[in-house]
Enzyme design. Structure first.
Site, PDB file in Angstrom:
ATOM      1  N   HIS A   1      45.774  57.318   2.633  1.00  0.00           N
ATOM      2  CA  HIS A   1      46.565  57.771   1.486  1.00  0.00           C
ATOM      3  C   HIS A   1      47.345  56.619   0.842  1.00  0.00           C
ATOM      4  CE1 HIS A   1      45.568  61.692   3.307  1.00  0.00           C
ATOM      5  NE2 HIS A   1      45.671  62.157   2.082  1.00  0.00           N
TER       6      HIS A   1
ATOM      7  N   PHE B   1      42.823  71.086   0.096  1.00  0.00           N
ATOM      8  CA  PHE B   1      42.586  69.650  -0.045  1.00  0.00           C
ATOM      9  C   PHE B   1      41.631  69.313  -1.185  1.00  0.00           C
ATOM     10  CE2 PHE B   1      43.774  68.643   4.623  1.00  0.00           C
ATOM     11  CZ  PHE B   1      45.073  68.350   4.247  1.00  0.00           C
TER      12      PHE B   1
ATOM     13  N   HIS C   1      42.026  63.386   7.372  1.00  0.00           N
ATOM     14  CA  HIS C   1      43.237  64.048   7.884  1.00  0.00           C
ATOM     15  C   HIS C   1      43.085  64.261   9.391  1.00  0.00           C
ATOM     16  CE1 HIS C   1      43.061  65.131   3.595  1.00  0.00           C
ATOM     17  NE2 HIS C   1      44.334  64.809   3.658  1.00  0.00           N
TER      18      HIS C   1
ATOM     19  N   HIS D   1      52.852  62.349  -1.918  1.00  0.00           N
ATOM     20  CA  HIS D   1      52.306  61.360  -0.992  1.00  0.00           C
ATOM     21  C   HIS D   1      53.037  60.016  -1.020  1.00  0.00           C
ATOM     22  CE1 HIS D   1      49.229  62.871   1.641  1.00  0.00           C
ATOM     23  NE2 HIS D   1      49.117  63.847   0.758  1.00  0.00           N
TER      24      HIS D   1
ATOM     25  N   HIS E   1      52.462  70.944   1.001  1.00  0.00           N
ATOM     26  CA  HIS E   1      51.245  71.314   0.257  1.00  0.00           C
ATOM     27  C   HIS E   1      51.177  72.830   0.070  1.00  0.00           C
ATOM     28  CE1 HIS E   1      48.376  67.998  -0.439  1.00  0.00           C
ATOM     29  NE2 HIS E   1      48.965  67.384   0.572  1.00  0.00           N
TER      30      HIS E   1
ATOM     31  N   HIS F   1      54.419  67.233   5.715  1.00  0.00           N
ATOM     32  CA  HIS F   1      53.350  67.001   4.738  1.00  0.00           C
ATOM     33  C   HIS F   1      52.547  68.264   4.399  1.00  0.00           C
ATOM     34  CE1 HIS F   1      48.945  66.388   4.285  1.00  0.00           C
ATOM     35  NE2 HIS F   1      49.364  65.809   3.185  1.00  0.00           N
TER      36      HIS F   1
ATOM     37  N   HIS G   1      40.081  62.407  -3.387  1.00  0.00           N
ATOM     38  CA  HIS G   1      40.664  63.141  -2.270  1.00  0.00           C
ATOM     39  C   HIS G   1      39.725  64.235  -1.786  1.00  0.00           C
ATOM     40  CE1 HIS G   1      43.783  65.664  -0.187  1.00  0.00           C
ATOM     41  NE2 HIS G   1      44.081  64.465   0.265  1.00  0.00           N
TER      42      HIS G   1
HETATM   43 CU1  C2O Z   1      45.056  64.103   1.908  1.00  0.00          CU
HETATM   44 CU2  C2O Z   1      48.353  65.566   1.431  1.00  0.00          CU
HETATM   45  O1  C2O Z   1      46.601  65.283   1.732  1.00  0.00           O
END
Ligand code: C2O
Length: 595
Positions: free
Chosen positions: A210, A351, A201, A364, A334, A330, A181
């Site tokens: 993802h 990230f 992203h 995810h 995070h 999303h 990631h």
């Molecule tokens: Cu690639 Cu939730 O991030």
């Protein structure tokens, strides 16, 4: 495919909508409201953006401001709709998988603590296999994490334990997998062209990347415990029983635990799907807000561009614009999980480190599940892209046998081909349509008047604007009172173009339409709330290059609900919630999109 079209597109000609004069409204007026009048100017003073925000001029002339197509077509700044309009002359260009030989360390910065270089490159491999769909005899079902039984938990725990015990240089190890990631998100890959670092992203690559990443992760876990049918759990944050961090992740003795999380957000605290640093809602209001966020992001965002994100092709500027669900919830989740005590908001709040928290994968899985749900809802626009540039974009992953595999977006379209599906649980938000705050028509004009009466400082027509306080902008509508057929065919959208900010700052702002100018904050449960923009810190290697992206919000339903479909203008209110003054917006306009 054209993701944005004029009302009467001329074949073979650049979409004219991109050069429309309505960019710069005739009545173009940009009001900045001061509720408590802290300005020293006399009220209702007219100033220019330049005068109040001199620093913006630098951004305006940044070389990054125009993307490749501007330059190629020689249209300069007139061709302002670059983030939304697909260029009919562009060459076919799927984003190709990275060259691991050219992988570089990732950069992570914070204004307060400086820069660190993090090695996130995967081990190299002499050969690359092409992805083949797995053979399986029965589908495996990913369970909701709050519902798993002790037997499942024992298995999952064992698998994570074994993954964490693999030697560091094994590409299947916990850290190597977390680094997958990091490398795809923090500027490790540019295939030799430093001006085009890969970023998965803020574009249409978000969902398929993802999905494939989780797929390989799950296969590795299953392989480690000798159970090819093992399926990872999902964090069911879209339904009240699943909103807190699932209990199985908070036992400090479990390999599912991560200490770098916000201590104030432990169960039974409910996740805030519209998280910004300031708010603290009661449990009841939080649930209501969360369900409304879900409705808007999944149900109201009906087209592929709106839901999955904007096209991003090889050689183009990365991060053209995230889809609705990527933005929220999303990114908000995070940030809600990440530890504010950590320099770079580790783990989930940056990230580069997000994959180091086992909860990331459950988060995810639910994001992935939303893609399935979105596709299953009625409506002929709710379909994936068919553009070969999307379908042929590819990524590299290590599989359960430590082979390097190249997988394409087209391999990710159907979870059942990949051998899995999700446990069916209640979806409580499908009917949570937001409602107008105040019944009856509230026109932009009325709003603007009320604003002026309220000691408003008016700033005239100068973009970009720096979002250091609440800002109101009157935006003209190119078409009014469209027929039902037109509305079905084209979604009216509000586009915020050239949203610029440093990549390493957390930013969040909300967008409202024809909202009241009073002290009660509008929330996601109100029709007036059109959506929000949220950035989670992540870097690219090229120092100083800002994130330059866009936000497109569907407003057809909203205008109908507010009963203002016949109006000439709408009044857009931007409310900074996090990172005040750290983000600027290049232009705001209304457009119409088909896909
Ligand atoms: Cu690639 Cu939730 O991030």
């Amino acid at each position: 495919m054209a993701s944005s079209v004029n009302s009467s597109p001329t074949p073979g000609i650049l979409p004219n909508s991109s050069i429309q004069t309505h960019f710069l409204p005739k009545t173009s007026q940009l009001s900045i409201f001061k509720k408590k009048k802290p300005f020293t100017f006399a009220s209702k003073k007219v100033v220019s953006c330049k005068a109040s925000n001199g620093s913006q001029n630098n951004e305006r002339s940044s070389p990054n401001r125009f993307d490749r197509r501007d330059v190629l077509l020689g249209l300069g700044s007139v061709y302002g709709a670059t983030n939304l309009v697909s260029d009919p002359f562009a060459l076919a260009a799927p984003v190709s998988s990275p060259d691991l030989d050219l992988c570089e360390k990732s950069t992570v910065t914070s204004t307060s603590a400086g820069t660190i270089k993090v090695p996130c490159c995967p081990p190299k491999s002499a050969k690359i296999l092409d992805f083949k769909p797995p053979k399986f005899s029965k589908l495996r079902y990913r369970p909701a994490a709050q519902m798993v039984d002790p037997e499942y938990l024992a298995k999952f725990t064992k698998a994570m334990e074994l993954m964490k015990a693999l030697p560091m240089d094994d590409p299947r190890s916990f850290m190597q997998q977390a680094n997958v990631h990091c490398a795809y998100c923090n500027g490790a890959y540019d295939n030799g062209d430093p001006s085009h670092e890969l970023q998965i992203h803020f574009s249409w690559l978000f969902f398929p990347f993802h999905r494939l990443y989780l797929y390989f992760y799950e296969r590795i876990l299953g392989n480690l415990i000798g159970d090819p049918n093992f399926a990872m759990p999902f964090w069911n944050w879209d339904a009240p029983p699943g909103m807190p961090i699932p209990e199985i992740y908070v036992d400090p003795n479990s390999p599912l635990y991560d200490e770098k999380r916000n201590v104030d957000h432990q169960p039974p605290k409910l996740a805030d799907l519209d998280y910004s640093l300031e708010e603290n809602l009661s449990k009841r209001d939080q649930i209501k807000s969360n369900l409304s966020v879900m409705y808007r992001q999944v149900v109201t965002n009906k087209t592929a561009t709106l839901f999955l994100g904007k096209p991003y092709r090889a050689g183009e500027k990365s991060s053209p614009g995230a889809g609705s669900l990527e933005q929220s919830p999303h990114t908000d989740i995070h940030k809600w999980v990440g530890d504010p005590r950590e320099t770079y908001k580790e783990d989930m709040g940056n990230f580069y480190s997000a994959g180091r928290d086992p909860l990331f994968y459950a988060h995810h899985c639910n994001v992935d599940r939303m893609w399935n749900i979105w596709r299953s809802l009625p409506g002929k626009k709710r379909r994936d892209f068919t553009d070969p540039d999307w379908l042929d974009s590819s990524f590299l992953f290590y599989d359960e046998n430590a082979n390097l595999v190249r997988a394409k977006v087209r391999d990710a379209l159907d979870t059942k081909t990949l051998g899995y599906d999700y446990q069916k649980v209640n979806i409580p938000w499908l009917k949570n349509k937001p409602t107008p705050r105040r019944p009856g028509k509230v026109s932009a004009k009325g709003q603007a008047k009320a604003a002026e009466a309220n000691n408003t400082t008016v700033i005239r027509n100068v973009f970009p604007i720096v979002l250091d306080k609440l800002v109101r902008v009157e935006v003209p509508r190119p078409k009014k009172s469209r027929t039902k057929l037109e509305k079905e065919d084209e979604e009216e959208v509000l586009v915020l173009q050239n949203i610029q900010l440093d990549r390493d700052v957390g930013v969040k702002f909300n967008v409202y339409i024809n909202d009241e100018d009073d002290e009660t904050p509008t929330g996601p449960e109100d029709s007036e709330f059109a959506g929000s923009f949220s950035n989670i810190p992540h870097n690219q290697n090229k120092g100083g290059v800002k994130l330059d992206t866009s936000l497109t919000l569907p407003i057809s339903d909203l205008l109908e609900d507010l009963d203002v479909e016949g109006d000439d203008n709408i009044l857009v209110t931007l409310v900074p919630k996090e990172g005040k003054g750290l983000v600027s917006i290049g232009n705001i306009k209304i457009d119409f999109i088909r896909e």
